[in-house]
Write a protein that holds these residues in place. Structure first.
Motif, mmCIF file in Angstrom:
data_model
loop_
_atom_site.group_PDB
_atom_site.id
_atom_site.type_symbol
_atom_site.label_atom_id
_atom_site.label_comp_id
_atom_site.label_asym_id
_atom_site.label_seq_id
_atom_site.Cartn_x
_atom_site.Cartn_y
_atom_site.Cartn_z
ATOM 1 N N LEU A 77 0.826 -1.205 -0.023
ATOM 2 C CA LEU A 77 -0.133 -0.152 0.055
ATOM 3 C C LEU A 77 0.951 1.164 0.052
ATOM 4 O O LEU A 77 0.594 2.194 -0.707
ATOM 5 C CB LEU A 77 -1.064 0.024 1.242
ATOM 6 N N ALA A 78 1.996 1.185 0.752
ATOM 7 C CA ALA A 78 2.951 2.443 0.843
ATOM 8 C C ALA A 78 3.497 2.906 -0.466
ATOM 9 O O ALA A 78 3.507 4.055 -0.950
ATOM 10 C CB ALA A 78 4.000 1.993 1.944
ATOM 11 N N ILE A 79 3.891 2.056 -1.508
ATOM 12 C CA ILE A 79 4.846 2.221 -2.545
ATOM 13 C C ILE A 79 3.726 2.922 -3.467
ATOM 14 O O ILE A 79 4.004 4.028 -4.029
ATOM 15 C CB ILE A 79 5.369 1.036 -3.158
ATOM 16 N N PRO A 80 2.447 2.387 -3.705
ATOM 17 C CA PRO A 80 1.729 3.034 -4.628
ATOM 18 C C PRO A 80 1.310 4.386 -4.098
ATOM 19 O O PRO A 80 1.008 5.509 -4.736
ATOM 20 C CB PRO A 80 0.458 2.123 -4.604
ATOM 21 N N ALA B 85 -2.956 -1.591 -6.883
ATOM 22 C CA ALA B 85 -2.500 -0.842 -7.564
ATOM 23 C C ALA B 85 -0.928 -1.115 -7.397
ATOM 24 O O ALA B 85 -0.297 -0.679 -8.833
ATOM 25 C CB ALA B 85 -2.345 0.533 -6.451
ATOM 26 N N PHE B 86 -0.316 -1.777 -6.884
ATOM 27 C CA PHE B 86 0.896 -2.231 -6.658
ATOM 28 C C PHE B 86 1.263 -3.178 -8.075
ATOM 29 O O PHE B 86 2.244 -2.744 -8.866
ATOM 30 C CB PHE B 86 1.548 -2.935 -5.433
ATOM 31 N N TRP B 87 0.594 -4.187 -8.174
ATOM 32 C CA TRP B 87 0.802 -4.913 -9.367
ATOM 33 C C TRP B 87 0.451 -4.282 -10.716
ATOM 34 O O TRP B 87 1.044 -4.838 -11.629
ATOM 35 C CB TRP B 87 -0.370 -6.146 -9.335
ATOM 36 N N GLY B 88 -0.415 -3.337 -10.758
ATOM 37 C CA GLY B 88 -0.633 -2.554 -11.860
ATOM 38 C C GLY B 88 0.712 -2.013 -12.366
ATOM 39 O O GLY B 88 0.932 -1.882 -13.593
ATOM 40 N N LEU B 89 1.413 -1.385 -11.540
ATOM 41 C CA LEU B 89 2.633 -0.747 -11.686
ATOM 42 C C LEU B 89 3.741 -1.862 -12.236
ATOM 43 O O LEU B 89 4.603 -1.485 -13.060
ATOM 44 C CB LEU B 89 3.246 -0.028 -10.615
#
Length: 412
Positions: free
Chosen positions: A237-240, A391-395
């Motif tokens: 959660l933090a990275i996105p 969101a992370f996996w999207g990136l």
């Protein structure tokens, strides 16, 4: 009546307009004071529903969400006052509306809201490091903007469908809200979302019985939230959240200030917002950053013709945000008493322009359009793998696709 004119030296018969008299000290204050107050009211009214819904989306109770909104208001107000008075520049601060939207679509992490608080702390740490350690700041700025915007658009898509669903499910309640927003957008664009919020409040008051317990905690109180140190879902959660904060708030906020002629020192701003984010995280706030929208109101001509006095606008914004924070108990009661779909509809209306801007930026370059689409659809899917959100996996998916696109372009 006596009239005076100034004549050019080349032709004494050609009048040259005399410079206007300087404004009186009182009138010179009116514009920055009005712009600052407007920025605070519009900023709060346009996004408080998104913040409350975002915090609830990652597991906050109504009391914790109200606490988070309270400390965010106070924190951004104090930052604006301190930086404005020290730097004499209109540096505006805000909560991250795109970050709150990200939280709305993230889902409750394994371990509950305490894990989300850990993610807020890690995001603040990353922002501090980005201010102190230039390579991270450069790396964050170097994240392909089209991927960051595609990720944001994927998060926003589900939220922006809410007005349509509300009209289909609750037409008698939702149609007046959408109509009020559309009329506001047509005739008073800056107030379109506050008008929709006010219309929603009237409809809720007329059509929904409000239980007495909803008004039991109108006076907001900070609620300490103990972090849960489960690093894998917290980092997911933090990275996105860090990327969205940098790409959608800090970088545009710097651009707005610089486009208006203000060259601010980046390091102290990032360090201060990161440290302030630690403080508000422990009471439920998802983080503080530079403002982009209110920065345009406070740093531009709307705040006065004298750029040296526009800092008064940002200081005024900070002062107004603090008493607005005292109204978050009422705001939370309003949210709790309202049909959830109506509140989601208002939030979706508020985010439509953000979705449009994110999609336009993500898909603007044909050469990297496919990687943007991969990021967008992966994020919009809402998947969760190993407890890490979409969101992370999207990136990750978009980044891999971007590598393939660039490899193909180099070999072509």
């Amino acid at each position: 009546m006596n009239q005076q004119a100034i004549y050019s030296s080349d032709d004494a018969r050609t009048p040259v307009a005399a410079p206007p008299p300087p404004p009186s000290p009182g009138s010179a204050l009116v514009q920055p004071l009005a712009a600052g107050a407007l920025a605070a009211v519009v900023g709060f009214a346009s996004a408080f529903t998104i913040v409350l819904q975002g915090l609830a989306g990652v597991g906050a109770t109504p009391e914790q969400a109200a606490s988070g909104l309270l400390v965010l208001c106070v924190g951004q107000g104090l930052l604006a006052i301190v930086f404005g008075l020290i730097s004499r520049q209109p540096i505006s601060f805000a909560w991250s509306t795109p970050g709150a939207a990200l939280l709305m679509g993230a889902g409750v992490p394994q371990g509950g809201f305490g894990v989300a608080v850990t993610a807020f702390l890690l995001t603040g740490l990353l922002i501090v490091v980005a201010g102190i350690w230039r390579p991270l700041g450069r790396a964050a700025s170097a994240i392909p903007l089209h991927l960051a915007n595609a990720m944001l658009a994927g998060v926003l898509l589900e939220l922006c469908l809410a007005p349509v669903r509300a009209v289909a499910t609750l037409p008698l309640l939702a149609l007046p809200i959408v109509a009020a927003w559309a009329l506001g957008w047509t005739f008073a664009r800056r107030f379109a979302v506050p008008i929709a919020v006010a219309t929603t409040a009237i409809i809720v008051a007329l059509a929904t019985p409000i239980p007495a317990e909803a008004w039991a905690h109108l006076w907001p109180q900070p609620v300490f939230v103990k972090p849960v140190w489960d690093l894998l879902p917290a980092l997911g959660l933090a990275i996105p959240l860090f990327i969205v904060t940098m790409a959608s708030q800090n970088v545009p906020g710097l651009a707005v200030l610089r486009s208006n002629g203000y060259d601010i020192a980046v390091r102290p701003v990032f360090v201060a917002t990161g440290v302030a984010s630690w403080a508000v995280a422990l009471f439920g706030g998802h983080g503080l950053n530079l403002s982009a929208i209110t920065a345009a109101l406070c740093a531009g001509p709307e705040a006065g013709q004298d750029p040296a006095r526009r800092y008064i606008a940002s200081v005024t914004t900070g002062i107004v945000y603090i008493p607005l924070g005292l109204g978050v108990g009422f705001a939370a009661a309003f949210i709790a008493a309202s049909p959830p779909l109506l509140i989601q509809a208002v939030a979706g209306l508020a985010l439509l322009t953000s979705l449009a801007a994110a999609l336009a930026s993500a898909l603007s370059r044909e050469a990297v359009r496919l990687s943007a689409l991969v990021t967008f659809v992966t994020t919009a899917s809402g998947i969760s793998i190993f407890g890490v959100g979409a969101a992370f996996w999207g990136l990750v998916a978009g980044g891999l696709m971007l590598m393939l696109e660039r490899r193909q372009q180099h070999t072509a």
